[in-house]
Write an enzyme that holds these catalytic residues in place. Sequence first.
Site, PDB file in Angstrom:
ATOM      1  N   ASP A  18      44.823 -53.074 -11.962  1.00  0.00           N
ATOM      2  CA  ASP A  18      44.229 -52.128 -12.285  1.00  0.00           C
ATOM      3  C   ASP A  18      42.831 -52.264 -13.307  1.00  0.00           C
ATOM      4  O   ASP A  18      43.155 -52.930 -14.161  1.00  0.00           O
ATOM      5  CB  ASP A  18      44.815 -51.031 -13.044  1.00  0.00           C
ATOM      6  CG  ASP A  18      44.435 -49.917 -13.180  1.00  0.00           C
ATOM      7  OD1 ASP A  18      43.342 -49.401 -12.951  1.00  0.00           O
ATOM      8  OD2 ASP A  18      45.045 -48.742 -14.004  1.00  0.00           O
ATOM      9  N   ASP A 116      39.459 -48.616  -8.066  1.00  0.00           N
ATOM     10  CA  ASP A 116      39.927 -49.565  -8.850  1.00  0.00           C
ATOM     11  C   ASP A 116      41.151 -50.164  -9.100  1.00  0.00           C
ATOM     12  O   ASP A 116      41.501 -50.577  -9.998  1.00  0.00           O
ATOM     13  CB  ASP A 116      39.136 -49.131 -10.411  1.00  0.00           C
ATOM     14  CG  ASP A 116      39.853 -47.805 -10.647  1.00  0.00           C
ATOM     15  OD1 ASP A 116      40.474 -47.420  -9.721  1.00  0.00           O
ATOM     16  OD2 ASP A 116      39.598 -47.457 -11.733  1.00  0.00           O
ATOM     17  N   GLU A 117      42.249 -49.961  -8.204  1.00  0.00           N
ATOM     18  CA  GLU A 117      43.437 -50.274  -8.334  1.00  0.00           C
ATOM     19  C   GLU A 117      44.021 -50.527  -6.871  1.00  0.00           C
ATOM     20  O   GLU A 117      43.800 -49.875  -5.998  1.00  0.00           O
ATOM     21  CB  GLU A 117      44.287 -49.227  -8.896  1.00  0.00           C
ATOM     22  CG  GLU A 117      44.580 -47.943  -8.377  1.00  0.00           C
ATOM     23  CD  GLU A 117      45.476 -47.106  -8.982  1.00  0.00           C
ATOM     24  OE1 GLU A 117      46.764 -47.617  -9.361  1.00  0.00           O
ATOM     25  OE2 GLU A 117      45.223 -45.956  -9.450  1.00  0.00           O
TER      26      GLU A 117
END
Length: 353
Positions: A18, A116-117
């Site tokens: 993350d 973003d993860e």
Amino acid sequence: MLIFPLIDDQSRKIIHIDMDAFFAAVEERDNPNLRGKPVIIGHDPRLTGGRGVVSTCNYVARKFGVHSAMSSKEAYERCPQAVFISGNYEKYQQVGLQVRKIFKRYTDLIEPMSIDEAYLDVTENKLGIKSAVKLAKLIQYDIWMELHLTASAGVSYNKFLAKIASDFKKPQGLTVILPHEAQEFLKAMDIAKFHGVGKKTVQRLHEMGVFTGADLLEIPEMTLIDRFGRFGFDLYRKARGISNSPVKPNRIRKSIGKERTYGKLLYEEADIKKELSLLAKRVSQLLVAKDKKGRTIVLKVRYSDFTTLTKRITLEEKTNQFEKIERESQILYENLTNTREGIRLLGVTVTGF
């Protein structure tokens, strides 16, 4: 009574990566003058008449109580010295793809959850390294050395625990939950921090006297199923650290959408457009994560009397850009004739890949 067997696959090695305050971190990286200052990604309310929503913010701003989905006006009131940046989502998408390329050096079993993860199954990996912890450290190192960004990592034997672990120590954290540690780790955890447990479910669990993982362990399986249906089945297992969902790198999807049901009906146009903006942001992130673009944007609205309307618009070019999806979904809403009834559900979907 039907008894479901507890099958706990502890053979896998899962990493959840993350990125830390991703959008704001990219802006700080590209403009060193921002470092140490509270940075908010969202329209400056002083320039928009108070309108706008916080997309994300850096950790300095979070110390003032600013968080994503907060109105820009409230964020300014809490932190008037903050630097507001409207955001460059195309740039963030490109950086997100660079992060993805780093993941691919280690495994092809990658399930992106947003820009973003992502989950990585490294049980069998390209470097032949047995330690998932070492692999997580290498990935964090590569991201920092090549992109000058930080990421937090969670390592465990399933996706549920890996996600919880990555949230445990941010930023730049690395948390490992081993099979023999999972039960005690979850017992002490606030039920609101269980991944997948939303605000409404938290409220209902609190009404049942469930505030921690230890409390959840005391609730019989059939009671949870009676109260929550299929999700009760999952809750019973998650309380025991059981979640056998595989990392799915190649899910074929014809559409990507998000919808939300509201316990308190929406009446004000500002509130409705705020929610549409949040839904559009999430859909855009998923599109980028899946490397998809669509030509058709669909708005779904369900009113207080359960009347449901869907409106769609087909664009000349495919898109996955937040601003475009947000603008078109709000235009679709503005063209609705029924604007007096309270709204209990909103949904935004992109299709036509």
